[in-house]
Motif scaffolding. Structure first.
Motif, PDB file in Angstrom:
ATOM      1  N   ASP A 117      -0.675   4.743  -8.649  1.00 46.92           N
ATOM      2  CA  ASP A 117      -0.267   5.017 -10.040  1.00 46.92           C
ATOM      3  C   ASP A 117      -0.969   6.250 -10.578  1.00 46.92           C
ATOM      4  N   ARG A 118      -2.227   6.431 -10.231  1.00 56.23           N
ATOM      5  CA  ARG A 118      -2.972   7.595 -10.710  1.00 56.23           C
ATOM      6  C   ARG A 118      -2.409   8.884 -10.109  1.00 56.23           C
ATOM      7  N   ILE A 119      -2.030   8.838  -8.837  1.00 48.23           N
ATOM      8  CA  ILE A 119      -1.440  10.029  -8.210  1.00 48.23           C
ATOM      9  C   ILE A 119      -0.076  10.330  -8.827  1.00 48.23           C
ATOM     10  N   GLU A 120       0.693   9.279  -9.080  1.00 50.19           N
ATOM     11  CA  GLU A 120       2.009   9.478  -9.701  1.00 50.19           C
ATOM     12  C   GLU A 120       1.871  10.063 -11.098  1.00 50.19           C
ATOM     13  N   ALA A 121       0.818   9.666 -11.807  1.00 49.40           N
ATOM     14  CA  ALA A 121       0.599  10.179 -13.158  1.00 49.40           C
ATOM     15  C   ALA A 121       0.254  11.662 -13.161  1.00 49.40           C
ATOM     16  N   VAL A 164       0.852  -1.193   0.000  1.00 50.77           N
ATOM     17  CA  VAL A 164       0.000   0.000   0.000  1.00 50.77           C
ATOM     18  C   VAL A 164       0.888   1.243   0.000  1.00 50.77           C
ATOM     19  N   TYR A 165       0.260   2.379  -0.194  1.00 53.31           N
ATOM     20  CA  TYR A 165       0.996   3.636  -0.307  1.00 53.31           C
ATOM     21  C   TYR A 165       0.350   4.713   0.557  1.00 53.31           C
ATOM     22  N   ASP A 166       1.212   5.518   1.197  1.00 49.83           N
ATOM     23  CA  ASP A 166       0.771   6.700   1.925  1.00 49.83           C
ATOM     24  C   ASP A 166       1.157   7.939   1.116  1.00 49.83           C
ATOM     25  N   GLY A 226       6.043  18.198  -5.130  1.00 53.94           N
ATOM     26  CA  GLY A 226       5.713  18.438  -3.726  1.00 53.94           C
ATOM     27  C   GLY A 226       4.756  17.425  -3.141  1.00 53.94           C
ATOM     28  N   VAL A 227       4.354  16.432  -3.937  1.00 54.12           N
ATOM     29  CA  VAL A 227       3.504  15.339  -3.452  1.00 54.12           C
ATOM     30  C   VAL A 227       4.279  14.036  -3.602  1.00 54.12           C
ATOM     31  N   ASP A 228       4.471  13.317  -2.490  1.00 54.17           N
ATOM     32  CA  ASP A 228       5.275  12.098  -2.478  1.00 54.17           C
ATOM     33  C   ASP A 228       4.420  10.893  -2.104  1.00 54.17           C
ATOM     34  N   LEU A 229       4.858   9.734  -2.572  1.00 54.39           N
ATOM     35  CA  LEU A 229       4.239   8.459  -2.217  1.00 54.39           C
ATOM     36  C   LEU A 229       5.222   7.633  -1.404  1.00 54.39           C
ATOM     37  N   ALA A 251      -3.214  11.049   3.029  1.00 53.35           N
ATOM     38  CA  ALA A 251      -3.970   9.810   2.785  1.00 53.35           C
ATOM     39  C   ALA A 251      -3.044   8.628   3.024  1.00 53.35           C
ATOM     40  N   ARG A 252      -3.595   7.539   3.492  1.00 52.86           N
ATOM     41  CA  ARG A 252      -2.768   6.356   3.711  1.00 52.86           C
ATOM     42  C   ARG A 252      -3.528   5.102   3.289  1.00 52.86           C
ATOM     43  N   GLY A 253      -2.744   4.069   3.026  1.00 52.52           N
ATOM     44  CA  GLY A 253      -3.336   2.791   2.654  1.00 52.52           C
ATOM     45  C   GLY A 253      -3.913   2.751   1.260  1.00 52.52           C
ATOM     46  N   LEU A 254      -3.383   3.564   0.330  1.00 52.50           N
ATOM     47  CA  LEU A 254      -3.900   3.555  -1.033  1.00 52.50           C
ATOM     48  C   LEU A 254      -3.421   2.312  -1.784  1.00 52.50           C
TER      49      LEU A 254
END
Length: 607
Positions: free
Chosen positions: A166-170, A110-112, A175-178, A157-160
């Motif tokens: 992948d959608r957030i990375e796209a 999962v990803y935070d 300034g937004v990290d996973l 947000a956590r537990g994505l």
């Protein structure tokens, strides 16, 4: 003339010789001292070279001594720091599956999501609008407040899931990290929460079998010290050298923890319990289905409950399984147990008669039947049919107080059962001195008051009635199984004979009559012989009094009575409304659960 010619020729030869040798200077070598001078010069040059070399060797030797001896430890530690690193190994917990092999708990990636306002390349509002489209259940205003909360390192947000990450990375937002990590995932959400429990952010079990079964779920590849901090070597590029890993560092077994719980039955139980809880606006409720022959729990649901995937959103009080931790006075569902004791002690037989007045007075205390009526003299079976309190008193007074107390102790009411679920509560039984001092203690215990136990303990004792008198430890863990489904590790299940087989069989037949002819008729199913017993108990307020309004309603059933195998118990605490009895509140739940059990287990109709 003849004398001049040679002289002239000699002069010419001398002139030619001088001309030929012009430009060349011949050394004038002196014999003796010149040779000695040349030798001393060579020696001096050799000596000078030797001195230079020796000086270099001495300087290098001193430097090596200083580096390797004087400062050796310093540089050794510095080299180790560059070549080695401390690695905290992630060892996945074993998966958990139900009785049919369905995975109900497993580790997943999962990803935070973190935001750093100081690094954002665009406005906070624009960033929040982009993220809210991806983050599940995201709220725009909430995201904006979180990002504005501090300049950097804000967890938004956590537990994505991997797809959401992948959608957030796209979006490619500066300034937004996973942050990637492993998390425990429960695909059935709250369906099995009361059994499974949950795992916290540090991957430690905190409730349910995740807590009590830690030793079965954790793969013991290393010692705790090695597992907590593993030291490995790195190459010049910083990559870990595989050869530096301890033996078995990547050798994971294929074992999984298998439960006795049937996911299909669990869903039917949970759904039916919720319906009844909502209808009667009850405080809490529980349903347990037990295989009396093995002690395996086939279904267990408590309400209200929680979602272990989002445990942090729920009240801590919900994390306990109250059917295991909380005790209550069982009321009339305890009467079949007392009948079994009386049969064992020989003070009655299945055809005996007892007195059933509307009311009796014991040690100055008036005790009446719930119906406020009596039938005079009745059989034991009839006494159970109508759930007579006074008939139970007449029956149990035939047993000496000391002996009755001893039999209750033998059932383990005030001792732990040894469950594999955590935080087991222990029932209450008054001291022998108090219990045997007066008849009133025996009298109220005869109809299930004055003592307490957990719903799970009541199921265990009724399981002993169903299986011929054997008290078996209830459990939810079937064992550790390999990839082929073969059990490799079995739990330690205790078994004790507490009733005579003939006594247990006789009580089962009496409970069948309760469903056919008595207060348990709500559980009747055509073509099936089913036993049951209702319970409607006043709640004790903990200060020596009983509440005039608060009740605990319950219904316990054994089926099929011609070949007893299963025990079903439903308990509803403080239902609201009219007609609040075990037969009206808990009975319908048990009937529906039995019908599901018949379908899922293929139980044939009774002969």
């Amino acid at each position: 003339m003849k004398f001049l010619k040679p002289t002239f020729l000699n002069a010419l030869d001398s002139y030619s010789l001088r001309k030929k040798n012009s430009g060349k200077v011949k050394p004038r070598v002196r014999r003796g001292s010149s040779t000695v001078t040349k030798s001393w010069g060579n020696i001096a040059r050799i000596l000078l070279v030797w001195l230079v070399l020796m000086s270099g060797i001495i300087a290098l030797s001193y430097r090596l001594y200083h580096l390797q001896i004087v400062q050796g430890e310093k540089y050794f530690n510095r080299a180790q720091a560059q070549q080695q690193t401390n690695l905290r190994p992630y060892v996945p917990r074993r998966s958990i599956m139900d009785a049919n092999g369905n995975v109900v708990a497993a580790d997943q990636l999962v990803y935070d999501v973190y935001a750093h306002r100081i690094l954002l390349g665009e406005s906070v509002e624009n960033v929040a609008r982009a993220l809210v489209e991806v983050i599940p259940n995201g709220d725009l205003n909430d995201l904006i407040q979180k990002i504005n909360g501090q300049e950097t390192g804000v967890l938004i947000a956590r537990g994505l899931s991997e797809g959401e990450a992948d959608r957030i990375e796209a979006l490619d937002i500066v300034g937004v990290d996973l942050d990637q990590r492993y998390d425990r995932y429960y695909p059935q959400d709250d369906l099995l929460a009361d059994i499974l429990g949950y795992v916290d952010m540090d991957h430690n079990g905190q409730a349910g079998i995740e807590y009590s079964g830690e030793d079965l779920l954790e793969r013991d590849l290393f010692s705790p010290e090695v597992r907590s901090m593993l030291r490995v070597r790195r190459n010049a590029h910083g990559a870990i050298i595989p050869a530096s890993l301890p033996e078995k560092a990547t050798d994971l077994d294929d074992l999984s923890l298998k439960l006795t719980v049937d996911l299909r039955l669990q869903r039917a139980v949970r759904d039916r319990l919720r319906v009844q809880m909502e209808q009667f606006k009850a405080k809490k409720g529980a349903v347990i289905v037990l295989d009396a022959q093995t002690g395996g729990i086939l279904a267990l649901a408590c309400e209200p409950t929680y979602n272990p995937n989002r445990y942090f959103n729920y009240d801590f009080a919900l994390f306990k399984n109250w059917s295991v931790t909380d005790t209550y006075e069982p009321g009339s569902t305890f009467k079949p147990i007392n009948v079994a004791i009386a049969l064992d002690e020989g003070v009655i037989n299945p055809n005996s008669y007892v007195s059933d007045p509307a009311q009796v007075t014991i040690d100055g205390w008036p005790i009446a039947n719930a119906s406020r009526t009596g039938l005079g003299t009745v059989t034991i079976t009839k006494a159970l049919d109508v759930s007579s309190n006074t008939a139970m008193i007449d029956m149990m007074r035939r047993i000496p107080r000391e002996r009755y107390f001893q039999r209750l102790e033998e059932l383990g009411i005030n001792r732990p059962m040894g469950l594999d679920l955590p935080f087991e509560g222990v029932g209450f039984l008054k001291s022998k001195q108090v219990f045997t001092a007066r008849d009133i203690e025996m009298a109220v215990s005869s109809f299930g008051q004055g003592l307490s136990l957990t719903p799970m303990k009541l199921v265990q004792i009724h399981g002993a009635i169903a299986n011929g008198g054997k008290l078996i430890t209830p459990h939810v863990v079937e064992g550790l199984v390999d990839a082929n489904g073969d059990i490799q590790v079995l739990p330690d299940i205790q078994e004790t004979q507490v009733f005579k087989e003939s006594s247990a069989d006789a009580v089962v037949k009496m409970m069948e009559s309760v469903v056919e002819n008595g207060t348990g008729a709500v559980a009747k199913i055509e073509n099936y012989n089913i036993g049951g017993k209702t319970g409607t108990a006043q709640k004790h307020d903990g200060q020596g009094r009983y509440s005039p309004t608060a009740r605990i309603t319950s219904f316990v059933s054994i089926l099929p009575t011609d070949n007893p195998r299963y025990v079903v118990l439903a308990v509803i605490d403080e239902p609201q409304g009219d007609s609040l009895f075990g037969s009206t509140v808990a009975g319908p739940i048990v009937k529906d659960v039995i019908q599901s059990l018949i379908r899922l287990k293929g139980i044939p109709p009774s002969q």
